[in-house]
Design a protein around this motif. Structure first.
Motif, PDB file in Angstrom:
ATOM      1  N   GLU A   1       6.125  12.837  -5.560  1.00 14.74           N
ATOM      2  CA  GLU A   1       6.240  12.129  -6.848  1.00 14.74           C
ATOM      3  C   GLU A   1       5.948  13.050  -8.026  1.00 14.74           C
ATOM      4  O   GLU A   1       6.490  12.866  -9.117  1.00 14.74           O
ATOM      5  CB  GLU A   1       5.287  10.933  -6.859  1.00 14.74           C
ATOM      6  N   LEU A   2       5.096  14.038  -7.809  1.00 10.25           N
ATOM      7  CA  LEU A   2       4.777  15.004  -8.866  1.00 10.25           C
ATOM      8  C   LEU A   2       5.803  16.136  -8.936  1.00 10.25           C
ATOM      9  O   LEU A   2       5.711  16.998  -9.814  1.00 10.25           O
ATOM     10  CB  LEU A   2       3.381  15.585  -8.626  1.00 10.25           C
ATOM     11  N   ASP A   3       6.745  16.138  -7.992  1.00 10.45           N
ATOM     12  CA  ASP A   3       7.845  17.103  -7.959  1.00 10.45           C
ATOM     13  C   ASP A   3       7.358  18.552  -7.881  1.00 10.45           C
ATOM     14  O   ASP A   3       7.860  19.435  -8.577  1.00 10.45           O
ATOM     15  CB  ASP A   3       8.742  16.931  -9.191  1.00 10.45           C
ATOM     16  N   VAL A   4       6.370  18.793  -7.006  1.00 11.95           N
ATOM     17  CA  VAL A   4       5.842  20.155  -6.862  1.00 11.95           C
ATOM     18  C   VAL A   4       5.944  20.663  -5.431  1.00 11.95           C
ATOM     19  O   VAL A   4       5.647  21.826  -5.173  1.00 11.95           O
ATOM     20  CB  VAL A   4       4.367  20.234  -7.323  1.00 11.95           C
ATOM     21  N   ILE A   5       6.357  19.806  -4.486  1.00  8.03           N
ATOM     22  CA  ILE A   5       6.363  20.228  -3.085  1.00  8.03           C
ATOM     23  C   ILE A   5       7.702  20.821  -2.686  1.00  8.03           C
ATOM     24  O   ILE A   5       8.765  20.272  -2.986  1.00  8.03           O
ATOM     25  CB  ILE A   5       5.987  19.067  -2.140  1.00  8.03           C
ATOM     26  N   ARG A   6       7.626  21.948  -1.992  1.00 10.80           N
ATOM     27  CA  ARG A   6       8.825  22.628  -1.513  1.00 10.80           C
ATOM     28  C   ARG A   6       8.963  22.475  -0.001  1.00 10.80           C
ATOM     29  O   ARG A   6      10.063  22.230   0.505  1.00 10.80           O
ATOM     30  CB  ARG A   6       8.773  24.109  -1.888  1.00 10.80           C
ATOM     31  N   ILE A   7       7.843  22.647   0.742  1.00 15.25           N
ATOM     32  CA  ILE A   7       7.886  22.621   2.200  1.00 15.25           C
ATOM     33  C   ILE A   7       6.778  21.721   2.724  1.00 15.25           C
ATOM     34  O   ILE A   7       5.664  21.734   2.203  1.00 15.25           O
ATOM     35  CB  ILE A   7       7.708  24.028   2.801  1.00 15.25           C
ATOM     36  N   ALA A   8       7.091  20.940   3.777  1.00 15.34           N
ATOM     37  CA  ALA A   8       6.091  20.153   4.498  1.00 15.34           C
ATOM     38  C   ALA A   8       6.093  20.595   5.947  1.00 15.34           C
ATOM     39  O   ALA A   8       7.157  20.891   6.518  1.00 15.34           O
ATOM     40  CB  ALA A   8       6.385  18.668   4.392  1.00 15.34           C
ATOM     41  N   CYS A   9       4.890  20.627   6.557  1.00 15.23           N
ATOM     42  CA  CYS A   9       4.765  21.186   7.908  1.00 15.23           C
ATOM     43  C   CYS A   9       3.904  20.286   8.784  1.00 15.23           C
ATOM     44  O   CYS A   9       2.871  19.767   8.340  1.00 15.23           O
ATOM     45  CB  CYS A   9       4.144  22.581   7.824  1.00 15.23           C
ATOM     46  N   ASP A  10       4.327  20.110  10.035  1.00  6.07           N
ATOM     47  CA  ASP A  10       3.514  19.450  11.040  1.00  6.07           C
ATOM     48  C   ASP A  10       3.986  19.942  12.403  1.00  6.07           C
ATOM     49  O   ASP A  10       5.183  20.181  12.612  1.00  6.07           O
ATOM     50  CB  ASP A  10       3.632  17.927  10.952  1.00  6.07           C
ATOM     51  N   SER A  11       3.048  20.084  13.325  1.00  3.91           N
ATOM     52  CA  SER A  11       3.407  20.575  14.654  1.00  3.91           C
ATOM     53  C   SER A  11       4.125  19.532  15.500  1.00  3.91           C
ATOM     54  O   SER A  11       4.769  19.863  16.497  1.00  3.91           O
ATOM     55  CB  SER A  11       2.143  21.042  15.394  1.00  3.91           C
TER      56      SER A  11
ATOM     57  N   GLU B   1       7.106  17.213  16.058  1.00  3.22           N
ATOM     58  CA  GLU B   1       8.487  17.100  15.577  1.00  3.22           C
ATOM     59  C   GLU B   1       8.871  15.656  15.276  1.00  3.22           C
ATOM     60  O   GLU B   1       9.668  15.393  14.359  1.00  3.22           O
ATOM     61  CB  GLU B   1       9.443  17.696  16.605  1.00  3.22           C
ATOM     62  N   ASP B   2       8.322  14.685  16.013  1.00  3.02           N
ATOM     63  CA  ASP B   2       8.633  13.275  15.744  1.00  3.02           C
ATOM     64  C   ASP B   2       8.129  12.853  14.371  1.00  3.02           C
ATOM     65  O   ASP B   2       8.808  12.130  13.625  1.00  3.02           O
ATOM     66  CB  ASP B   2       8.004  12.382  16.818  1.00  3.02           C
ATOM     67  N   ILE B   3       6.932  13.311  14.013  1.00  2.00           N
ATOM     68  CA  ILE B   3       6.377  12.997  12.687  1.00  2.00           C
ATOM     69  C   ILE B   3       7.215  13.649  11.603  1.00  2.00           C
ATOM     70  O   ILE B   3       7.489  13.038  10.559  1.00  2.00           O
ATOM     71  CB  ILE B   3       4.908  13.463  12.605  1.00  2.00           C
ATOM     72  N   VAL B   4       7.650  14.864  11.835  1.00  5.07           N
ATOM     73  CA  VAL B   4       8.501  15.557  10.868  1.00  5.07           C
ATOM     74  C   VAL B   4       9.789  14.782  10.645  1.00  5.07           C
ATOM     75  O   VAL B   4      10.224  14.569   9.502  1.00  5.07           O
ATOM     76  CB  VAL B   4       8.804  16.994  11.345  1.00  5.07           C
ATOM     77  N   GLU B   5      10.432  14.326  11.728  1.00  3.57           N
ATOM     78  CA  GLU B   5      11.682  13.566  11.598  1.00  3.57           C
ATOM     79  C   GLU B   5      11.460  12.263  10.834  1.00  3.57           C
ATOM     80  O   GLU B   5      12.305  11.844  10.047  1.00  3.57           O
ATOM     81  CB  GLU B   5      12.257  13.283  12.993  1.00  3.57           C
ATOM     82  N   GLU B   6      10.318  11.619  11.066  1.00  3.41           N
ATOM     83  CA  GLU B   6      10.012  10.374  10.353  1.00  3.41           C
ATOM     84  C   GLU B   6       9.905  10.612   8.846  1.00  3.41           C
ATOM     85  O   GLU B   6      10.446   9.850   8.033  1.00  3.41           O
ATOM     86  CB  GLU B   6       8.701   9.795  10.882  1.00  3.41           C
ATOM     87  N   GLN B   7       9.203  11.687   8.444  1.00  5.15           N
ATOM     88  CA  GLN B   7       9.022  11.956   7.017  1.00  5.15           C
ATOM     89  C   GLN B   7      10.317  12.418   6.352  1.00  5.15           C
ATOM     90  O   GLN B   7      10.512  12.193   5.152  1.00  5.15           O
ATOM     91  CB  GLN B   7       7.919  12.998   6.820  1.00  5.15           C
ATOM     92  N   LYS B   8      11.190  13.037   7.123  1.00 10.22           N
ATOM     93  CA  LYS B   8      12.497  13.433   6.575  1.00 10.22           C
ATOM     94  C   LYS B   8      13.261  12.229   6.054  1.00 10.22           C
ATOM     95  O   LYS B   8      13.982  12.316   5.051  1.00 10.22           O
ATOM     96  CB  LYS B   8      13.324  14.150   7.651  1.00 10.22           C
ATOM     97  N   ARG B   9      13.090  11.107   6.721  1.00 15.48           N
ATOM     98  CA  ARG B   9      13.804   9.896   6.294  1.00 15.48           C
ATOM     99  C   ARG B   9      13.259   9.373   4.966  1.00 15.48           C
ATOM    100  O   ARG B   9      14.008   8.794   4.185  1.00 15.48           O
ATOM    101  CB  ARG B   9      13.697   8.811   7.376  1.00 15.48           C
ATOM    102  N   HIS B  10      11.978   9.582   4.719  1.00  9.73           N
ATOM    103  CA  HIS B  10      11.376   9.101   3.471  1.00  9.73           C
ATOM    104  C   HIS B  10      11.582  10.087   2.315  1.00  9.73           C
ATOM    105  O   HIS B  10      11.792   9.673   1.173  1.00  9.73           O
ATOM    106  CB  HIS B  10       9.877   8.870   3.671  1.00  9.73           C
TER     107      HIS B  10
ATOM    108  N   VAL C   1      12.959  17.470   0.799  1.00 11.73           N
ATOM    109  CA  VAL C   1      11.873  18.430   1.044  1.00 11.73           C
ATOM    110  C   VAL C   1      12.232  19.252   2.272  1.00 11.73           C
ATOM    111  O   VAL C   1      12.790  18.720   3.237  1.00 11.73           O
ATOM    112  CB  VAL C   1      10.530  17.694   1.262  1.00 11.73           C
ATOM    113  N   GLU C   2      11.925  20.560   2.237  1.00 16.57           N
ATOM    114  CA  GLU C   2      12.125  21.392   3.425  1.00 16.57           C
ATOM    115  C   GLU C   2      11.022  21.068   4.441  1.00 16.57           C
ATOM    116  O   GLU C   2       9.884  20.796   4.064  1.00 16.57           O
ATOM    117  CB  GLU C   2      12.051  22.881   3.061  1.00 16.57           C
ATOM    118  N   TYR C   3      11.348  21.135   5.730  1.00 15.06           N
ATOM    119  CA  TYR C   3      10.372  20.840   6.783  1.00 15.06           C
ATOM    120  C   TYR C   3      10.341  21.967   7.805  1.00 15.06           C
ATOM    121  O   TYR C   3      11.349  22.646   8.044  1.00 15.06           O
ATOM    122  CB  TYR C   3      10.709  19.521   7.477  1.00 15.06           C
ATOM    123  N   THR C   4       9.168  22.142   8.388  1.00 16.89           N
ATOM    124  CA  THR C   4       9.007  23.156   9.422  1.00 16.89           C
ATOM    125  C   THR C   4       7.865  22.745  10.357  1.00 16.89           C
ATOM    126  O   THR C   4       7.011  21.936   9.984  1.00 16.89           O
ATOM    127  CB  THR C   4       8.699  24.542   8.811  1.00 16.89           C
ATOM    128  N   THR C   5       7.881  23.288  11.556  1.00 15.28           N
ATOM    129  CA  THR C   5       6.767  23.093  12.484  1.00 15.28           C
ATOM    130  C   THR C   5       5.973  24.384  12.668  1.00 15.28           C
ATOM    131  O   THR C   5       5.069  24.445  13.484  1.00 15.28           O
ATOM    132  CB  THR C   5       7.291  22.620  13.854  1.00 15.28           C
TER     133      THR C   5
END
Length: 531
Positions: A24-34, A36-45, A49-53
Motif C-alpha cells: 500500500e505504501l508502494d515501496v516493496i519490490r521483492i517478497a520472499c518465503d521458503s 512455495e505454496d505461501i508464495v503462490e497464495e500472496q501472488k494472487r493478492h 510484486v516480485e517473489y522468490t524463495t
C-alpha cells in the motif's frame, strides 16, 4: 533511490500484514518465503510484486536498499547479520535475537557498516501509547506508582519459542520507555502445560530503583483475547486497551485518608481519551522508511532491542533456574563484551564503548560518545557529550575533554613532564584541558598541562608543547601556529595564505558553511557562525 527499494522476508501470520502495508505504501519490490505454496497464495493478492524463495536473490539485487524480516525468532540473528553485512538496512520483528551476545553483535555490525537497524516493537508507534506518554509527561497521572499488562489469547501456539519471547517483548519495551529507567530486579514464573520446556503462561515482575514496580502476564492458554496496559499514578489511572474500540481511558480515582490513618477510595467516572487514527504497523513502517531515506536513528533501534533482550534473558533465567530475583543492569549505552568498565564509572545515554577498551574508576563519559577499540580511559578522566575517541588512544588522569572533541587514532596525552620508570611522580600530574569541538589528529602528542582551544585543529603527528588558541591550526614537530580553521573544520588561513573568502577588511567567510570570522593580526574569532 528507486521508490520500490524494500524486500520483505517471511509471508506467514504476521509477515503478510507487513507485505500488505509495504504494498500500500508502494515501496516493496521483492517478497520472499521458503514455502512455495505461501508464495503462490500472496501472488494472487499482490501480483505486481516480485517473489522468490531464495534470499540470495535479494542480497544480489542492487535496487534493494532495505529489508523487513518477519520470520521465526530463531532465524532473526542469522538473517539480520547476513543482510547488514551485504549493505542493506534492516527492520526485524521482535525479538532482535534470542541471545544478548547476538543482539550486541548485530548492533556492532550495523554501526560499523553505517546501516539502519530497527526492531519491530510496534506499540511504540501506536497512537494510543503515544497519547499515554503525553498524559504521563503532562502530569495527568501524577507520580507513576505501578504498571502492569495482560497480553492473553487462545489460538496461535508456537513450538520454537515460549510465550515469554513471543508476547512479552511488546510490553517490556513500553514499560521501559514509560519509566525511562533501568530495572534493578527481574523475576518470572510460569507453566509449560503443552510441551515440556516451552512455557505457555508466564508472569514477569520488574522492579525499578525509583520504587516503581510492574508485572507482565502473558498466556496463549486463555479463554478470550485481552491486551491491556494499566498505569497507576498518584492522581489518576490510565488504561490502554488494544482490543477495545476506544483505546485509551483515564480513571481519575482519588484516595483520601480519614483521620490521617484510613485510606478511602473515591471512584470517578472514566474518561475516554481521544486518539488519532492510524494503523500502528503502517506508522511503524513509515518510520522505518523515513529513517532509511534520511539516515535517521530509529526510535526502536538496536540499542532499544538490546534493553528489551536483557530483561527477557533475565526472566528466562528466572524461569529455568527458579531464581526469584536477579539484578538487571539495563543501560542506555553500549559496552562491547570484550571491554572492561570499572565500578564507579559514569556513562551517558547513547555512548558506545568498543573492543578491548578499559575505562578506569572515577571516570565520567558523557552522552552519545564513541569510544573506539583498545582505548584506555582513566582513572578520573572526564569526557563530555558527543566526543569521538578513535582506536589506541589513552586518556590519563588529569585530561578533561569538553563536548564534541575528536581524538584521532593513536594520539597521545601525557600527564607528567619528566617521567621515570623508577621514580613515583603521581603528585606531579598536570591537567590538560581540551575545549569544545577541538580535533586532535592521528598520532599527535599533547604535552600535559596545556589548554587546547575551542574548535582548534591539531595536525596528524604534531607534538604540541604550548597552549593552542581557539580556532587555531597547529601542526609540525614541535607544533607551530600555522593558521586558523572554521568551526566546521575547513581551513581558512594556512601559513599566511587566506583560503576562505575575504568579504571586507579583516573579515573572512568560510566557503563551506558561510560562517564569518574577524581576522586581525593574532585575533581570530567568529562574527557570525552558521553552524
Amino acid at each position: 533511490m528507486n521508490k520500490r527499494f524494500i524486500a520483505h522476508i517471511g509471508l506467514g501470520y504476521w509477515g503478510r500484514n507487513i507485505l500488505r502495508n509495504l504494498y500500500e505504501l508502494d515501496v516493496i519490490r521483492i517478497a520472499c518465503d521458503s514455502n512455495e505454496d505461501i508464495v503462490e497464495e500472496q501472488k494472487r493478492h499482490f501480483p505486481d510484486v516480485e517473489y522468490t524463495t531464495n534470499i540470495e536473490d535479494i542480497i544480489s539485487n542492487k535496487e534493494i536498499k532495505a529489508v523487513t524480516i518477519a520470520t521465526p525468532a530463531v532465524t532473526h540473528y542469522e538473517l539480520t547479520k547476513k543482510f547488514l553485512l551485504s549493505g542493506k538496512d534492516v527492520f526485524v520483528e521482535k525479538p532482535i535475537a534470542l541471545r544478548l551476545t547476538e543482539g550486541e553483535e548485530l548492533v556492532e555490525i550495523a554501526e560499523k557498516q553505517g546501516r539502519i537497524l530497527m526492531v519491530g516493537h510496534i506499540l511504540q508507534y501506536h497512537p494510543a501509547v503515544i497519547k499515554l506518554k503525553e498524559l504521563i509527561s503532562g502530569g495527568k497521572l501524577g507520580k507513576i506508582q505501578y504498571i502492569y499488562s495482560n497480553r492473553l489469547n487462545i489460538g496461535k501456539l508456537r513450538t520454537e519459542e515460549n510465550i515469554l519471547w513471543s508476547f512479552a517483548p511488546h510490553d517490556i519495551s513500553i514499560i521501559l520507555d514509560l519509566i525511562g529507567e533501568e530495572p534493578v530486579e527481574v523475576s518470572a514464573f510460569g507453566g509449560d502445560y503443552l510441551i515440556p520446556g516451552i512455557y505457555d503462561v508466564t508472569v514477569t515482575i520488574i522492579k525499578f530503583k525509583n520504587g516503581i514496580k510492574g508485572h507482565i502476564f502473558v498466556s496463549w492458554l486463555h479463554p478470550f483475547k485481552e491486551q491491556k496496559l494499566i498505569v497507576v499514578g498518584s492522581k489518576a489511572m490510565a488504561v490502554f486497551d488494544d482490543v477495545s474500540k476506544e483505546k485509551l481511558f483515564l480513571y481519575p480515582h482519588k484516595i483520601e485518608w480519614k483521620d490521617g490513618k484510613i485510606p478511602i477510595a473515591h471512584k470517578a467516572e472514566y474518561e475516554v481519551i481521544p486518539v488519532e487514527n492510524g494503523e500502528p504497523l503502517k506508522l511503524e513502517l513509515l518510520h522505518f522508511i523515513d529513517c532509511v531515506k534520511h539516515r535517521k536513528r530509529p526510535k526502536t533501534d538496536g540499542y532499544e532491542g538490546i534493553r528489551v533482550l536483557k530483561v527477557l534473558e533475565l526472566a528466562e533465567k528466572s524461569l529455568k533456574e527458579g531464581v526469584h530475583t536477579e539484578t538487571a543492569k539495563v543501560t542506555d549505552y553500549f559496552v562491547h563484551e570484550t571491554a572492561m568498565v570499572d565500578d564507579g564509572v559514569e556513562i551517558g545515554k547513547g555512548t558506545k564503548i568498543w573492543h578491548f577498551t578499559h575505562v578506569l574508576k572515577g571516570s565520567k563519559i558523557g552522552e552519545n560518545c564513541i569510544i573506539g577499540q583498545n582505548v584506555m580511559l582513566g582513572p578520573d578522566v572526564t569526557v563530555g557529550d558527543r566526543c569521538k575517541i578513535q582506536n589506541n588512544v589513552s586518556l590519563y588522569k588529569g585530561v578533561i575533554l569538553e563536548d564534541e572533541v575528536f581524538c584521532g587514532p593513536s594520539c597521545v596525552f601525557t600527564n607528567v613532564l619528566t617521567p621515570r620508570a623508577f621514580i613515583e611522580r603521581k603528585h606531579e600530574f598536570k591537567q590538560t584541558f581540551v575545549k569544545r569541538g577541538a580535533t586532535i589528529g592521528a598520532n599527535a602528542t599533547v604535552i600535559c598541562g596545556l589548554t587546547i582551544g575551542r574548535y582548534s585543529m591539531i595536525g596528524a603527528g604534531a607534538v604540541v608543547t604550548k597552549d593552542v588558541p581557539d580556532y587555531a591550526l597547529f601542526y609540525g614537530n614541535p607544533a607551530k601556529h600555522m593558521g586558523w580553521v572554521c568551526k566546521c573544520g575547513v581551513v581558512l588561513v594556512n601559513n599566511g595564505k587566506v583560503k576562505g573568502q575575504i568579504i571586507e577588511e579583516n573579515k573572512i567567510a568560510c566557503n563551506n558553511c558561510g560562517s564569518i570570522y574577524l581576522h586581525k593580526g593574532n585575533e581570530f574569532y567568529p562574527v557570525e557562525e552558521k553552524i
